[in-house]
Design a protein around this motif. Structure first.
Motif, PDB file in Angstrom:
ATOM      1  N   ALA A  76       0.747  -1.153   0.036  1.00 43.06           N
ATOM      2  CA  ALA A  76      -0.062  -0.096  -0.039  1.00 43.06           C
ATOM      3  C   ALA A  76       0.995   1.205  -0.014  1.00 43.06           C
ATOM      4  O   ALA A  76       0.448   2.332  -0.251  1.00 43.06           O
ATOM      5  N   ILE A  77       2.113   1.113   0.460  1.00 43.35           N
ATOM      6  CA  ILE A  77       2.876   2.346   0.401  1.00 43.35           C
ATOM      7  C   ILE A  77       3.320   2.989  -0.772  1.00 43.35           C
ATOM      8  O   ILE A  77       3.519   2.003  -1.910  1.00 43.35           O
ATOM      9  N   ASP A  78       3.418   4.213  -1.166  1.00 40.93           N
ATOM     10  CA  ASP A  78       3.196   4.719  -2.543  1.00 40.93           C
ATOM     11  C   ASP A  78       4.836   4.543  -3.246  1.00 40.93           C
ATOM     12  O   ASP A  78       5.601   4.683  -2.667  1.00 40.93           O
ATOM     13  N   GLY A  79       4.769   4.139  -4.357  1.00 42.42           N
ATOM     14  CA  GLY A  79       5.931   3.681  -5.004  1.00 42.42           C
ATOM     15  C   GLY A  79       6.369   2.410  -5.230  1.00 42.42           C
ATOM     16  O   GLY A  79       6.995   1.795  -6.219  1.00 42.42           O
ATOM     17  N   VAL A  80       5.580   1.501  -4.287  1.00 40.49           N
ATOM     18  CA  VAL A  80       5.841   0.013  -4.331  1.00 40.49           C
ATOM     19  C   VAL A  80       4.780  -0.752  -5.403  1.00 40.49           C
ATOM     20  O   VAL A  80       3.949  -0.337  -5.189  1.00 40.49           O
ATOM     21  N   THR A  81       5.598  -1.421  -6.207  1.00 37.86           N
ATOM     22  CA  THR A  81       4.708  -2.194  -7.236  1.00 37.86           C
ATOM     23  C   THR A  81       4.513  -3.448  -7.001  1.00 37.86           C
ATOM     24  O   THR A  81       3.415  -4.143  -7.509  1.00 37.86           O
TER      25      THR A  81
END
Length: 385
Positions: A76-81
């Motif tokens: 859910a952390i921004d930037g993690v795909t």
């Protein structure tokens, strides 16, 4: 062409001394190449690391595990795909001497994160469908003669019992530095066993691997991941894959520094041997150089003769040393292949070997060339008697 013939004749005028000097150069240059290759292999994992992958482990130590439930919060952390995870297995194949890395991984996501593991599509599908399946790198398969469909038994150390896996695929590295010495199998198989034997240890993993969209944001994403689990029962330490690999290399930093120092000491020793050879050569030919000057040849011509002879000997020794390095590296790779999967001589190492030989040739001839260029003709001719 005339000067080259003259240099070759001079270089091999004293055949035994020249031969022994060349043998010494071959040994020194090949040893230098082996040590530089060893250092390069130690850092191969760092160089093969991807800038789009982060590794998150326990902030206390790699030996402490993290809950699998962290995966959803990390995703859910921004930037993690992409999120995957891996557990060190530590099994023994036939004998304790047969060491190679084995990881229990979340197969589907793990293979997405490591596209450098080139696997045939049908082998990949077979692996994903078989809970008892495993895949290995090409080098590891060749080491033990494994083929698709073989049963591979591992005696568990961390996870007791005998575990038998069916080989479903063999990957090739996309690059030379890609690790082909690992074995991968399904995390779920190991986790189900733990749930039955030790439920409190279940649903944990040694490390998470995070795929990120922007490499330049790696530090920000890593801080965000660690902040998410700050003050929890299992805090995380997240870093780039290269930094993670360097943490292992740093454990051997003193050894690597010593190996690097020895590689240079070898060059200095052979430089002293070569300098002694050229000094003896110059002393024996003092009258000849005086005669050349008496006939009108310039001091520069005498300098060319000495430097040229020294370089011819060193370049011959250097080339032979590089050639000898290849079978030596190949033989050592068979022994250390599991520990250093990228143990191969590189173009950079060969260049360093030839540069070392060139430096030896120049330095060894410097003092005798300077002396011979300044000799007095009369005193030189008296040396005949």
């Amino acid at each position: 062409m005339f000067l080259l013939k003259l240099l070759l004749r001079n270089a091999f005028r004293h055949k035994l001394r020249t031969a022994l000097t060349i043998v010494g150069l071959v040994v020194a240059v090949s040893a230098f190449g082996l040590l530089r290759t060893l250092i390069g292999a130690w850092y191969a994992g760092v160089e093969a690391s991807s800038s789009t992958r982060l590794v998150s482990r326990s902030a206390i130590s790699l030996t402490f595990s993290l809950p699998i439930s962290y995966a959803q919060r990390m995703k859910a952390i921004d930037g993690v795909t992409t999120i995957s995870w891996a557990n060190w297995f530590g099994g023994i194949y036939q004998s304790e001497r047969n060491f190679f890395p084995q990881f229990a991984v979340h197969a589907e996501t793990y293979l997405k994160l490591y596209p450098e593991y080139v696997l045939k599509e049908e082998e990949k599908i077979a692996f994903l469908k078989d809970r008892q399946g495993a895949i290995v790198g090409r080098k590891l398969a060749e080491t033990y003669g494994w083929k698709i469909g073989d049963q591979i038994p591992l005696r568990g150390t961390i996870y007791p019992g005998t575990w038998t896996f069916t080989l479903r695929g063999i990957w090739d590295g996309a690059e030379k530095k890609t690790d082909e010495g690992q074995m991968l199998f399904h995390y779920e198989t190991i986790n189900e066993f733990i749930r039955k034997r030790a439920p409190l240890r279940a649903d944990n993993t040694g490390a998470f691997i995070l795929g990120i969209d922007q490499p330049q944001n790696a530090a920000l994403i890593a801080r965000a991941v660690d902040a998410e689990f700050k003050n929890s029962l299992a805090e995380t330490l997240t870093e780039t894959e290269a930094a993670f690999q360097l943490s292992f290399v740093s454990m051997s930093e003193t050894i690597l520094a010593a190996i690097q120092a020895v590689s240079y000491i070898i060059v200095v020793i052979i430089m002293a041997v070569m300098a002694n050879t050229m000094t003896m050569t110059a002393r024996e030919r003092l009258a000849e150089y005086a005669t050349l000057k008496a006939l009108g040849f310039s001091p520069g011509f005498v300098v060319k003769l000495l430097f040229g002879e020294s370089l011819v000997i060193c370049l011959i020794g250097g080339l032979l040393g590089v050639l000898v390095t290849f079978p030596a590296v190949h033989a050592i790779a068979k022994v250390l292949g599991s520990f250093l999967p990228a143990f191969e001589i590189t173009a950079l190492t060969m260049g360093q070997q030839m540069l070392a030989a060139l430096i030896v040739g120049v330095v060894a001839a410097a003092w005798p060339a300077w002396r011979m260029s300044r000799i007095d003709i009369v005193q030189g001719l008296r040396h005949v008697g």
